[in-house]
Design an enzyme around this catalytic site. Structure first.
Site, PDB file in Angstrom:
ATOM      1  N   GLU A  41       9.939  -3.764  10.116  1.00  0.00           N
ATOM      2  CA  GLU A  41      10.302  -2.454   9.535  1.00  0.00           C
ATOM      3  C   GLU A  41      10.895  -1.394  10.641  1.00  0.00           C
ATOM      4  OE1 GLU A  41       7.390  -0.846   6.979  1.00  0.00           O
ATOM      5  OE2 GLU A  41       8.173   1.185   6.717  1.00  0.00           O
ATOM      6  N   GLU A  76      -0.879  -5.366   8.931  1.00  0.00           N
ATOM      7  CA  GLU A  76       0.042  -4.845   9.903  1.00  0.00           C
ATOM      8  C   GLU A  76      -0.469  -4.936  11.510  1.00  0.00           C
ATOM      9  OE1 GLU A  76       0.640  -0.640   9.033  1.00  0.00           O
ATOM     10  OE2 GLU A  76       1.475  -1.165   6.905  1.00  0.00           O
ATOM     11  N   ASP A 135      -1.167  -6.416  -0.012  1.00  0.00           N
ATOM     12  CA  ASP A 135      -1.186  -5.476   1.282  1.00  0.00           C
ATOM     13  C   ASP A 135      -2.798  -5.382   1.364  1.00  0.00           C
ATOM     14  OD1 ASP A 135       0.695  -4.991   3.089  1.00  0.00           O
ATOM     15  OD2 ASP A 135       1.413  -3.256   1.902  1.00  0.00           O
ATOM     16  N   LYS A 183      -0.811  -9.422   3.053  1.00  0.00           N
ATOM     17  CA  LYS A 183      -0.054  -8.879   4.379  1.00  0.00           C
ATOM     18  C   LYS A 183      -0.842  -7.882   5.022  1.00  0.00           C
ATOM     19  CE  LYS A 183       3.477  -5.856   3.903  1.00  0.00           C
ATOM     20  NZ  LYS A 183       2.859  -4.699   4.540  1.00  0.00           N
ATOM     21  N   ASP A 207       0.896  -1.115  -0.083  1.00  0.00           N
ATOM     22  CA  ASP A 207       0.057  -0.012   0.010  1.00  0.00           C
ATOM     23  C   ASP A 207       0.800   1.191   0.007  1.00  0.00           C
ATOM     24  OD1 ASP A 207       0.829  -0.106   2.575  1.00  0.00           O
ATOM     25  OD2 ASP A 207      -1.055   0.072   3.345  1.00  0.00           O
ATOM     26  N   SER A 208       2.267   0.917  -0.192  1.00  0.00           N
ATOM     27  CA  SER A 208       3.051   2.216  -0.046  1.00  0.00           C
ATOM     28  C   SER A 208       3.026   2.593  -1.743  1.00  0.00           C
ATOM     29  CB  SER A 208       4.626   1.611  -0.282  1.00  0.00           C
ATOM     30  OG  SER A 208       4.716   0.413  -1.113  1.00  0.00           O
TER      31      SER A 208
HETATM   32  O1  KIV Z   1       3.590  -1.165   1.678  1.00  0.00           O
HETATM   33  C1  KIV Z   1       4.732  -1.253   1.542  1.00  0.00           C
HETATM   34  O2  KIV Z   1       5.179  -1.231   0.439  1.00  0.00           O
HETATM   35  C2  KIV Z   1       5.211  -2.355   2.621  1.00  0.00           C
HETATM   36  C3  KIV Z   1       6.691  -2.567   2.603  1.00  0.00           C
HETATM   37  C4  KIV Z   1       7.472  -1.219   2.748  1.00  0.00           C
HETATM   38  C5  KIV Z   1       7.225  -3.620   3.379  1.00  0.00           C
HETATM   39  O3  KIV Z   1       4.584  -2.708   3.260  1.00  0.00           O
END
Ligand code: KIV
Length: 269
Positions: free
Chosen positions: A186, A123, A91, A121, A52-53
């Site tokens: 992280e 958090e 994510d 993924k 989600d970056s």
């Molecule tokens: O959103 C993302 O790209 C991430 C990575 C930085 C691990 O969670």
């Protein structure tokens, strides 16, 4: 000398997990579209994270908070088309799993069913253990994420290095016990990253967590020099594509304006 051949296998969740016992180091990158997925897959990455970056490096937001499940489904679909052998992990974006384990199973299910992700993924450590358990119980592999969890950036008061080792240890163990097959760590000091890695049987995927992690992940736009708004200390720029693109487009503009592009070789008779 020719490049080392790619491993002849397709990466799977059990294989990803099993690499820890062999001591293999895994290389993970983020990607958000077909072309970058294709290139990174061909280059031999073990897994592609549709992070989600993308909220920051693709959409231009200051954080990942505005990213929607719809955005993640769209980008994951694009990546899945480009990934031939890498594991694709998508994510779960902010507020698509925190409300309840039921909500998490629904959202994760959409990433698997509609987008074709191989795993999701999410958090959080101790506070997300029940949610991880519910998603895994639905047959969906989960990668955890502890340390600096960017969806909680405002709770942390910024993108800060996390140093509370007792909390980090409790979080990573909770993620492992809940059934995650791997866990992103992280922004923690390298010695803590190494100790966290030794304390669990699942692979740790470090970003700003030192060389002691089992795997490393970098954001595609950071490592390629495409995103220059800010550069965290842990980012290594392997190439400065940003400058190269700017130079290429400047040359194109000049050639269009002085009439040297298109030439005969780019024109139909
Ligand atoms: O959103 C993302 O790209 C991430 C990575 C930085 C691990 O969670």
């Amino acid at each position: 000398m020719s490049a080392a051949p790619l491993p002849p296998r397709t990466m799977t969740v059990p294989e990803f997990r099993a690499t820890k016992e062999r001591g293999d180091k895994l290389a993970v990158v983020t990607a958000y579209d077909y072309t970058s997925a294709r290139l990174t897959d061909e280059a031999g990455v073990d897994a592609i994270l549709v992070g989600d970056s993308l909220g920051m490096v693709v959409q231009g937001h200051p954080t990942s908070l505005p990213v929607t499940l719809h955005d993640m489904i769209y980008h994951t679909r694009c990546v899945v088309r480009g990934a031939r052998r890498a594991l694709v992990v998508a994510d779960l974006p902010f507020l698509t799993y925190q409300v309840s384990p039921r909500q998490a199973v629904r959202s994760a299910g959409r990433l698997m069913k509609e987008a074709g992700a191989h795993a999701v993924k999410l958090e959080g450590g101790v506070r997300m253990a029940g949610t991880i358990r519910a998603v895994v119980a639905a047959g969906i592999p989960v990668m955890g994420h502890v340390g600096l969890t960017p969806q909680s950036v405002h709770q942390f008061g910024g993108f800060k290095v996390q140093r509370d080792e007792a909390q980090l240890l409790a979080d990573i163990r909770a993620v492992e016990v809940a059934g995650a097959f791997a866990v992103v760590v992280e922004s923690v000091p390298a010695d803590i990253g190494a100790r966290l890695t030794q304390s669990v049987s699942i692979p740790t995927v470090g970003i700003g967590a030192g060389a002691g992690c089992d795997a490393q992940v970098l954001v595609f736009h950071d490592m390629m020099g495409l995103f220059t708004d800010f550069k965290p200390k842990f980012v290594k720029r392997y190439v400065d594509l940003g400058s190269q693109i700017r130079t290429a487009v400047e040359t194109y503009c000049r050639e269009v304006r002085d009439g040297s592009f298109p030439g005969p070789e780019h024109s139909f008779r």
